[in-house]
Design a protein around this motif. Structure first.
Motif, mmCIF file in Angstrom:
data_model
loop_
_atom_site.group_PDB
_atom_site.id
_atom_site.type_symbol
_atom_site.label_atom_id
_atom_site.label_comp_id
_atom_site.label_asym_id
_atom_site.label_seq_id
_atom_site.Cartn_x
_atom_site.Cartn_y
_atom_site.Cartn_z
ATOM 1 N N PHE A 189 -32.604 -47.461 -11.759
ATOM 2 C CA PHE A 189 -33.708 -47.063 -10.889
ATOM 3 C C PHE A 189 -33.315 -45.899 -9.983
ATOM 4 O O PHE A 189 -34.111 -44.985 -9.755
ATOM 5 C CB PHE A 189 -34.178 -48.247 -10.046
ATOM 6 N N VAL A 190 -32.098 -45.941 -9.457
ATOM 7 C CA VAL A 190 -31.634 -44.854 -8.592
ATOM 8 C C VAL A 190 -31.674 -43.528 -9.344
ATOM 9 O O VAL A 190 -32.131 -42.503 -8.817
ATOM 10 C CB VAL A 190 -30.207 -45.143 -8.081
ATOM 11 N N GLU A 191 -31.219 -43.552 -10.581
ATOM 12 C CA GLU A 191 -31.215 -42.331 -11.393
ATOM 13 C C GLU A 191 -32.625 -41.821 -11.653
ATOM 14 O O GLU A 191 -32.902 -40.614 -11.532
ATOM 15 C CB GLU A 191 -30.504 -42.604 -12.722
ATOM 16 N N LYS A 192 -33.533 -42.742 -12.003
ATOM 17 C CA LYS A 192 -34.900 -42.331 -12.342
ATOM 18 C C LYS A 192 -35.671 -41.836 -11.118
ATOM 19 O O LYS A 192 -36.405 -40.840 -11.191
ATOM 20 C CB LYS A 192 -35.647 -43.492 -13.001
ATOM 21 N N ILE A 193 -35.518 -42.504 -9.978
ATOM 22 C CA ILE A 193 -36.205 -42.068 -8.764
ATOM 23 C C ILE A 193 -35.670 -40.719 -8.312
ATOM 24 O O ILE A 193 -36.432 -39.835 -7.866
ATOM 25 C CB ILE A 193 -36.041 -43.117 -7.642
ATOM 26 N N LYS A 194 -34.371 -40.529 -8.440
ATOM 27 C CA LYS A 194 -33.773 -39.235 -8.107
ATOM 28 C C LYS A 194 -34.338 -38.144 -9.004
ATOM 29 O O LYS A 194 -34.623 -37.019 -8.539
ATOM 30 C CB LYS A 194 -32.257 -39.324 -8.269
ATOM 31 N N ARG A 195 -34.536 -38.462 -10.267
ATOM 32 C CA ARG A 195 -35.072 -37.478 -11.214
ATOM 33 C C ARG A 195 -36.527 -37.141 -10.873
ATOM 34 O O ARG A 195 -36.916 -35.963 -10.914
ATOM 35 C CB ARG A 195 -34.965 -38.045 -12.631
ATOM 36 N N ILE A 196 -37.331 -38.128 -10.554
ATOM 37 C CA ILE A 196 -38.728 -37.866 -10.185
ATOM 38 C C ILE A 196 -38.795 -37.023 -8.913
ATOM 39 O O ILE A 196 -39.607 -36.095 -8.804
ATOM 40 C CB ILE A 196 -39.492 -39.192 -9.987
ATOM 41 N N ARG A 197 -37.926 -37.323 -7.957
ATOM 42 C CA ARG A 197 -37.896 -36.546 -6.715
ATOM 43 C C ARG A 197 -37.515 -35.090 -6.999
ATOM 44 O O ARG A 197 -38.061 -34.156 -6.401
ATOM 45 C CB ARG A 197 -36.908 -37.184 -5.738
ATOM 46 N N GLN A 198 -36.581 -34.902 -7.913
ATOM 47 C CA GLN A 198 -36.168 -33.549 -8.275
ATOM 48 C C GLN A 198 -37.314 -32.789 -8.940
ATOM 49 O O GLN A 198 -37.553 -31.614 -8.643
ATOM 50 C CB GLN A 198 -34.962 -33.614 -9.216
ATOM 51 N N LEU A 199 -38.022 -33.470 -9.848
ATOM 52 C CA LEU A 199 -39.163 -32.834 -10.515
ATOM 53 C C LEU A 199 -40.259 -32.491 -9.508
ATOM 54 O O LEU A 199 -40.917 -31.449 -9.630
ATOM 55 C CB LEU A 199 -39.710 -33.764 -11.599
ATOM 56 N N LEU A 200 -40.452 -33.357 -8.519
ATOM 57 C CA LEU A 200 -41.460 -33.087 -7.495
ATOM 58 C C LEU A 200 -41.130 -31.812 -6.726
ATOM 59 O O LEU A 200 -42.026 -31.020 -6.394
ATOM 60 C CB LEU A 200 -41.550 -34.280 -6.547
ATOM 61 N N PRO A 237 -42.532 -23.905 -6.268
ATOM 62 C CA PRO A 237 -42.666 -22.483 -6.621
ATOM 63 C C PRO A 237 -43.945 -22.170 -7.394
ATOM 64 O O PRO A 237 -44.580 -21.136 -7.150
ATOM 65 C CB PRO A 237 -41.421 -22.218 -7.485
ATOM 66 N N TYR A 238 -44.310 -23.049 -8.310
ATOM 67 C CA TYR A 238 -45.528 -22.815 -9.090
ATOM 68 C C TYR A 238 -46.770 -22.997 -8.236
ATOM 69 O O TYR A 238 -47.784 -22.331 -8.453
ATOM 70 C CB TYR A 238 -45.565 -23.763 -10.285
ATOM 71 N N GLU A 239 -46.695 -23.909 -7.285
ATOM 72 C CA GLU A 239 -47.832 -24.142 -6.405
ATOM 73 C C GLU A 239 -48.132 -22.914 -5.561
ATOM 74 O O GLU A 239 -49.290 -22.576 -5.311
ATOM 75 C CB GLU A 239 -47.549 -25.341 -5.498
ATOM 76 N N ALA A 240 -47.081 -22.197 -5.138
ATOM 77 C CA ALA A 240 -47.271 -21.012 -4.298
ATOM 78 C C ALA A 240 -47.964 -19.890 -5.062
ATOM 79 O O ALA A 240 -48.792 -19.161 -4.499
ATOM 80 C CB ALA A 240 -45.923 -20.535 -3.773
ATOM 81 N N GLU A 241 -47.645 -19.732 -6.339
ATOM 82 C CA GLU A 241 -48.248 -18.655 -7.122
ATOM 83 C C GLU A 241 -49.553 -19.053 -7.784
ATOM 84 O O GLU A 241 -50.256 -18.211 -8.337
ATOM 85 C CB GLU A 241 -47.257 -18.195 -8.201
ATOM 86 N N ARG A 242 -49.897 -20.325 -7.708
ATOM 87 C CA ARG A 242 -51.086 -20.810 -8.406
ATOM 88 C C ARG A 242 -52.379 -20.313 -7.774
ATOM 89 O O ARG A 242 -53.307 -19.869 -8.470
ATOM 90 C CB ARG A 242 -51.056 -22.345 -8.415
ATOM 91 N N VAL A 243 -52.483 -20.370 -6.450
ATOM 92 C CA VAL A 243 -53.723 -20.009 -5.759
ATOM 93 C C VAL A 243 -54.125 -18.554 -6.015
ATOM 94 O O VAL A 243 -55.276 -18.289 -6.378
ATOM 95 C CB VAL A 243 -53.598 -20.293 -4.243
ATOM 96 N N MET A 292 -46.817 -26.513 -14.105
ATOM 97 C CA MET A 292 -46.945 -27.703 -13.275
ATOM 98 C C MET A 292 -47.307 -28.918 -14.117
ATOM 99 O O MET A 292 -46.790 -30.020 -13.904
ATOM 100 C CB MET A 292 -47.993 -27.487 -12.186
ATOM 101 N N GLN A 293 -48.189 -28.735 -15.087
ATOM 102 C CA GLN A 293 -48.580 -29.853 -15.948
ATOM 103 C C GLN A 293 -47.404 -30.337 -16.793
ATOM 104 O O GLN A 293 -47.275 -31.531 -17.059
ATOM 105 C CB GLN A 293 -49.750 -29.428 -16.833
ATOM 106 N N GLN A 294 -46.541 -29.432 -17.200
ATOM 107 C CA GLN A 294 -45.350 -29.840 -17.954
ATOM 108 C C GLN A 294 -44.424 -30.693 -17.079
ATOM 109 O O GLN A 294 -43.851 -31.682 -17.543
ATOM 110 C CB GLN A 294 -44.609 -28.601 -18.459
#
Length: 319
Positions: free
Chosen positions: A182-193, A198-204, A297-299
Motif C-alpha cells: 500500500f505504501v508503494e501504491k499510494i506513493k505512486r498515485i501521489r507522484q502521478l498527481l 505542468p499540463y494543467e498550466a498549459e491546458r487553459v 493528463m488523461q494518460q
C-alpha cells in the motif's frame, strides 16, 4: 474437571489479551496454522485456514467426542480472528496398540446386495474381487468412539490455541507485506498527481485558443465579445481540477493515517475503512479524468486508476 474449566477460562482470556495486542496491527485475513497435542493414548491435530470475508464465517469439523466443547472454542476463535472465512479441522489418532476400528459388515452386505441387483439389471458380470471392491466403499470401516477424559479435552484446547496462534502470526506477516504494498501504491498515485501540474498550466490557454479559432471561422455570425469572455471564463472554471486534486491528496493522507505505521499498534480491523477511502479516491480520480480535456493528463489519470485498482483488490484482504 476444575483444571479443564481453568484451561477453558484461560483460553478465553488469552484470546481477549491477544486480541488487544494484535487488534491494532494491520493484518491479512488470509492465513494458515497448525497445532497439536498428545496424551498417553491419543494424538490431537488441528489445522486452521482463513480467507477473506466481509464477516466472520467460521466452520469447524471436529470428532464427535469433542462436540461438547465446540461452542466454547467458537467463542475463543471469534475473539482472536474477528473476520474471515475460517475453516478448522481437528483429528484424533489412537497411539495405543488396541484398535477400536471394525469392519462394517451390515453396511457391506447392503452394498453387495445392491451391486448384485445392478449387475442383473444391466446384464453385467460379477466382480472378480468382492473384497477389494467392497472395502473401497464409503464407511466400510466402523470406528467405535469412546468417551474422552479431561486430559484429552485439555489436549484438544491446547492444539486449537496453538493452531490459532500460528494463524494469527501468519496473518500478521502477511499484513506487513500488504502494508509495504500500500505504501508503494499510494506513493505512486501521489507522484502521478504531482505530474498533472505542468499540463494543467498549459491546458487553459490551449482550450481558449481552440475555442477562439473555431469561432473565427463563423464569419456570418456576430457575437458579443464581452459575453463571450464571460462564457469562456465560466467554461474554463468548470474544467478546473484544483478541488479534485486537493480532495484526492487529502484522501491519500487519510488512507496512510488509517493504515498506520509498519509497527503501529493502533490500526486493526481497518479493512472496511480503507476500502471506503479507496472508493472516495476513485471518485476524485474519475472526476479528474472527465475534466482533464487533455491527452497527457488523461494518460496520467489512466495510470492512477490502474494503481488504485490494485489497491482496491488488496484492501479486500485486510482484516
Amino acid at each position: 474437571m476444575r483444571k479443564l474449566s481453568l484451561l477453558l477460562e484461560n483460553a478465553e482470556n488469552l484470546a481477549k489479551f491477544a486480541f488487544k495486542i494484535y487488534k491494532d496491527m494491520i493484518s491479512s485475513m488470509t492465513g494458515f496454522g497448525r497445532g497439536g497435542a498428545q496424551t498417553p493414548n491419543r494424538r490431537v491435530k488441528v489445522e486452521i485456514k482463513s480467507l477473506n470475508s466481509k464477516q466472520l464465517d467460521l466452520s469447524m469439523r471436529v470428532p464427535p467426542c469433542f462436540r461438547e466443547m465446540e461452542v466454547t472454542m467458537r467463542n475463543a476463535l471469534a475473539e482472536r480472528l474477528e473476520r474471515g472465512k475460517v475453516e478448522l479441522t481437528a483429528t484424533v489418532e489412537n497411539i495405543v496398540s488396541e484398535t477400536t476400528t471394525t469392519v462394517n459388515v451390515e453396511l457391506l452386505a447392503q452394498y453387495k446386495e445392491q451391486l448384485e441387483n445392478l449387475g442383473k439389471s444391466l446384464n453385467l458380470p460379477q466382480p472378480a474381487d468382492w473384497y477389494s471392491l467392497l472395502m473401497r466403499m464409503p464407511e466400510s470401516m466402523k470406528v467405535e468412539t469412546t468417551a474422552v477424559d479431561e486430559l484429552e479435552k485439555e489436549a484438544f484446547i491446547t492444539a486449537c490455541m496453538e493452531a490459532v496462534d500460528a494463524l494469527v502470526e501468519f496473518r500478521r506477516k502477511e499484513g506487513k507485506k500488504l502494508y509495504a504494498f500500500f505504501v508503494e501504491k499510494i506513493k505512486r498515485i501521489r507522484q502521478l498527481l504531482s505530474e498533472i501540474a505542468p499540463y494543467e498550466a498549459e491546458r487553459v490557454p490551449k482550450i481558449r485558443e481552440r475555442l477562439e479559432e473555431q469561432l473565427s471561422r463563423l464569419t456570418s455570425i456576430e457575437y458579443d465579445k464581452g459575453r463571450l469572455e464571460q462564457e469562456l471564463i465560466f467554461y474554463i472554471e468548470k474544467l478546473d481540477v484544483t478541488e479534485e486534486k486537493v480532495r484526492l491528496s487529502a484522501h491519500l493522507n487519510y488512507f496512510m493515517e488509517t493504515l498506520g505505521g509498519e509497527d503501529d499498534y493502533n490500526h486493526s480491523g481497518q479493512g472496511k475503512k480503507l476500502g471506503f477511502i479507496a472508493q472516495e479516491m476513485g471518485r476524485e480520480i474519475n472526476t479528474l479524468g472527465s475534466k482533464s480535456n487533455h491527452a497527457e493528463m488523461q494518460q496520467i489519470v489512466v495510470r492512477m486508476k490502474d494503481e488504485l485498482e490494485q489497491v482496491k483488490e488488496q484492501v479486500l484482504n485486510v482484516l
